[in-house]
Design a protein around this motif. Structure first.
Motif, PDB file in Angstrom:
ATOM      1  N   ALA A  82       0.820  -1.216   0.000  1.00 14.57           N
ATOM      2  CA  ALA A  82       0.000   0.000   0.000  1.00 14.57           C
ATOM      3  C   ALA A  82       0.851   1.261   0.000  1.00 14.57           C
ATOM      4  O   ALA A  82       0.445   2.289  -0.557  1.00 14.57           O
ATOM      5  CB  ALA A  82      -0.931  -0.005   1.209  1.00 14.57           C
ATOM      6  N   HIS A 113      -4.529  -5.143  -4.616  1.00 19.06           N
ATOM      7  CA  HIS A 113      -3.293  -4.482  -5.038  1.00 19.06           C
ATOM      8  C   HIS A 113      -3.577  -3.361  -6.035  1.00 19.06           C
ATOM      9  O   HIS A 113      -2.917  -2.315  -6.002  1.00 19.06           O
ATOM     10  CB  HIS A 113      -2.319  -5.507  -5.628  1.00 19.06           C
ATOM     11  CG  HIS A 113      -1.691  -6.400  -4.616  1.00 19.06           C
ATOM     12  ND1 HIS A 113      -2.381  -7.404  -3.983  1.00 19.06           N
ATOM     13  CD2 HIS A 113      -0.422  -6.441  -4.114  1.00 19.06           C
ATOM     14  CE1 HIS A 113      -1.576  -8.031  -3.149  1.00 19.06           C
ATOM     15  NE2 HIS A 113      -0.388  -7.464  -3.193  1.00 19.06           N
ATOM     16  N   PHE A 116      -4.548  -0.396  -4.160  1.00 24.85           N
ATOM     17  CA  PHE A 116      -3.394   0.296  -3.579  1.00 24.85           C
ATOM     18  C   PHE A 116      -2.709   1.199  -4.596  1.00 24.85           C
ATOM     19  O   PHE A 116      -1.801   1.958  -4.245  1.00 24.85           O
ATOM     20  CB  PHE A 116      -2.369  -0.710  -3.054  1.00 24.85           C
ATOM     21  CG  PHE A 116      -2.794  -1.461  -1.818  1.00 24.85           C
ATOM     22  CD1 PHE A 116      -3.697  -0.921  -0.921  1.00 24.85           C
ATOM     23  CD2 PHE A 116      -2.255  -2.713  -1.538  1.00 24.85           C
ATOM     24  CE1 PHE A 116      -4.068  -1.606   0.229  1.00 24.85           C
ATOM     25  CE2 PHE A 116      -2.616  -3.403  -0.387  1.00 24.85           C
ATOM     26  CZ  PHE A 116      -3.531  -2.852   0.493  1.00 24.85           C
TER      27      PHE A 116
END
Length: 231
Positions: A82, A113, A116
């Motif tokens: 992150a 992901h 992020f």
């Protein structure tokens, strides 16, 4: 990274980046690339480009550490992903290779992901949920499989090896359906110019070869010009 360079790198394929690195270095012999055939979840999407956020996983057998330790490391992994400097790429070594069974990359992990802000993933391990992976988050993987096995994180932020390519945390990775390369840091400022030069050199052959009436005499002349110009 310069936004213009990032956009350029996302438009060109990984073989072009390999060639451009040699142009920038002024010699052949660049070898920081994967070996063997890899699989790409989204071969029609732009290349995966970004700085490596690395980890090592395993899935063949249950973890032997206590659940609290496993969870703490897992949360540290997600925090690392992150907070990774963007553009970023998750580069995950499955230590079970070549006997990988645990699909770490599926609908949930690609969606997390991507959320992020990461560009994609590179792994020698397994992916699954084809058709349900997060759009805009390509995965370049070693295999496809149905199960997650006993997948768990072993180490975070360590050098990893993916199909013969060693990747250290923070290195610039370029990956697509051909595999992946690590771009040497000293080359990055010259990379855009090297790509332009390489493409111009290739046109010395491609232009005549695509023109009407192309024959051996035209090839011989074009190839001579190409040889004189290429690295």
């Amino acid at each position: 990274m310069d936004p213009a360079l990032l956009e350029l790198l996302r438009r060109v394929d990984t073989p072009s980046v390999c060639n451009a690195i040699e142009v920038a270095q002024g010699r052949r012999g660049f070898d920081a690339f994967t070996r063997g055939t890899m699989l790409c979840s989204a071969p029609g999407e732009p290349a995966v480009v970004g700085y490596a956020a690395t980890a090592r996983i395993s899935a063949l057998r249950p973890p032997t550490e206590d659940p609290a330790t496993i969870r703490t490391r897992r949360m540290a992994y997600y925090r690392m992903m992150a907070e990774a400097p963007q553009p970023s790429v998750a580069v995950i070594e499955d230590v079970d290779f070549p006997d990988c069974v645990g699909a770490y990359w599926g609908e949930i992990n690609t969606t997390v992901h991507k959320g992020f802000g990461m560009a994609g993933a590179l792994t020698n391990g397994v992916m699954r949920d084809l058709g349900d992976l997060a759009p805009g988050f390509p995965v370049v993987a070693g295999s496809i499989g149905p199960s997650h096995g006993f997948v768990h994180v072993l180490e975070n932020a360590v050098p990893v090896t993916i199909f013969g390519l060693r990747v250290a945390p923070g290195e610039l990775v370029h990956a697509d359906r051909h595999g992946a390369v690590v771009v040497p840091p000293e080359v990055i400022p010259r990379l855009a110019g090297a790509i332009a030069r390489m493409q111009a050199t290739e046109k010395l052959v491609l232009g005549p070869a695509r023109a009407p009436g192309f024959d051996f005499a035209a090839f011989e002349a074009a190839w001579s010009a190409f040889e004189a110009a290429r690295t």
